[in-house]
Scaffold this active site. Structure first.
Site, PDB file in Angstrom:
ATOM      1  N   LYS A  42      -8.861   0.370   3.175  1.00 55.63           N
ATOM      2  CA  LYS A  42      -9.511  -0.494   4.173  1.00 55.63           C
ATOM      3  C   LYS A  42     -10.648   0.267   4.853  1.00 55.63           C
ATOM      4  CE  LYS A  42      -5.385  -3.270   4.920  1.00 55.63           C
ATOM      5  NZ  LYS A  42      -4.164  -3.594   5.662  1.00 55.63           N
ATOM      6  N   GLN A  70      -1.200  -1.725  10.919  1.00 51.82           N
ATOM      7  CA  GLN A  70      -0.639  -1.822   9.573  1.00 51.82           C
ATOM      8  C   GLN A  70       0.870  -2.080   9.635  1.00 51.82           C
ATOM      9  OE1 GLN A  70      -2.455  -1.892   6.810  1.00 51.82           O
ATOM     10  NE2 GLN A  70      -0.731  -1.989   5.408  1.00 51.82           N
ATOM     11  N   ASP A 109      -6.605  -9.796  11.293  1.00 53.83           N
ATOM     12  CA  ASP A 109      -5.541 -10.154  10.341  1.00 53.83           C
ATOM     13  C   ASP A 109      -5.202 -11.651  10.433  1.00 53.83           C
ATOM     14  OD1 ASP A 109      -4.402  -8.264   8.602  1.00 53.83           O
ATOM     15  OD2 ASP A 109      -3.339  -7.251  10.235  1.00 53.83           O
TER      16      ASP A 109
END
Ligand code: GUN
Length: 302
Positions: free
Chosen positions: A54, A98, A121
């Site tokens: 990422k 995460q 997200d």
């Protein structure tokens, strides 16, 4: 007949180039670039490699990027304080914690602490609600469903009036993609059915699909007889079924298998995503798109 392959690796390159040039333009006109922070708690090897990718991708498209690694025994209170710091940091447009988190943390509480306007997200209940309402309300569609929709649209598959069958009802893939495909608008306007573990005659539902989206987490679940000839098949499954030595690096890597019996399915489908190299590469790409969108909202140019 052999289906057209929908290559996520190629679509990713196309979109990342679009993002790179938009970032350069914004930098020139407004003097800012999107900022993304990934917070990783502990040392889960799969999470570490996802986060590294990422951050590498964020760097490639010209973002400011921060990888904030924290020890596994960090307290929940300290993580909440860290999130608050990034919520208040003007140079940060996207905050990603995460998952999974260590067991002593309440995942829901942590995700709900992220400013919904930086929740790239798309997991915060406010963004889930915005997605459900659709249209102009939508801020951050969750990354995997957004990637699926891009693959369908960029493959030239007609979605308006299409029968879409989604296999799986998870919060991360099944529920949001079903919701996105039934909305009014381009790349949607579909008639959607969601099937799951309690569905009777799952195969009969799948057989009706013009677009079949499979996110069940069961390797090889969908058989060629379940597929309508010429259908578009999107396989979201990433099942580790063993290990092998990589020819490129000589290192041990996972053998991945999708939820669709690919070899047989490609003889029936009109187009199909491979595993790996289909939906997978799209998730991080859409994270970049959401982070850019977050800055554009802030600048009033979205
Ligand atoms: N862990 C595995 N996939 C994801 C994802 O898309 N977002 C976050 N935050 N954690 C993950």
């Amino acid at each position: 007949m052999s289906a057209k392959l929908i290559k996520g690796t190629e679509v990713r390159e196309e979109i990342l180039e679009e993002i790179t040039s938009e970032v350069a333009q914004i930098k020139e006109r407004h003097g800012v670039v999107p900022g993304l922070v990934t917070i990783l708690v502990g040392e889960n090897p799969a999470s570490m490699s996802y986060v590294t990718l990422k951050i590498k991708t964020a760097h490639r498209v010209g973002f400011k990027e921060i990888q904030d690694s924290q020890p596994a025994d960090m307290t929940e209170g300290d993580l909440l304080n860290l999130i608050e710091r990034y919520n208040n940091d003007d140079s940060i447009n996207g905050i990603l914690v995460q998952l999974p988190l260590p067991k002593h943390m309440n995942e829901k509480k942590i995700l709900n602490a992220i400013d919904p306007d930086k929740d790239v997200d798309g997991f915060h209940p406010i963004n889930v609600g915005r997605l459900m309402i659709g249209g102009d309300e939508v801020r951050f569609p969750p990354c995997t469903p957004a990637g699926i929709q891009e693959l369908i649209v960029r493959s030239g598959v007609e979605t308006s009036g299409a029968e879409v069958v989604v296999v799986g009802r998870s919060n991360i893939v099944g529920k949001p993609i079903a919701n996105m495909m039934l909305q009014k608008g381009d790349g949607a306007n579909s008639t959607v059915t969601v099937v799951h573990t309690r569905t009777k005659n799952m195969d009969q539902h799948c057989k009706r699909a013009d677009i079949l989206i499979v996110a069940a987490g069961v390797p090889g679940l969908v058989k060629p007889e379940w597929i309508k000839p010429g259908a578009c098949v999107i396989d979201v499954g990433v099942n580790r079924v063993g290990e092998k030595i990589s020819e490129k690096t000589g290192k041990k890597i996972a053998i991945l298998k999708g939820d669709v019996d690919f070899e047989a399915a490609k003889e029936v489908a009109g187009c199909i995503t491979p595993v790996p190299g289909g939906v997978g590469p799209m998730t991080i790409t859409m994270l970049m798109k959401n982070t850019l969108k977050s800055l554009k909202f802030k600048l009033g140019i979205a």
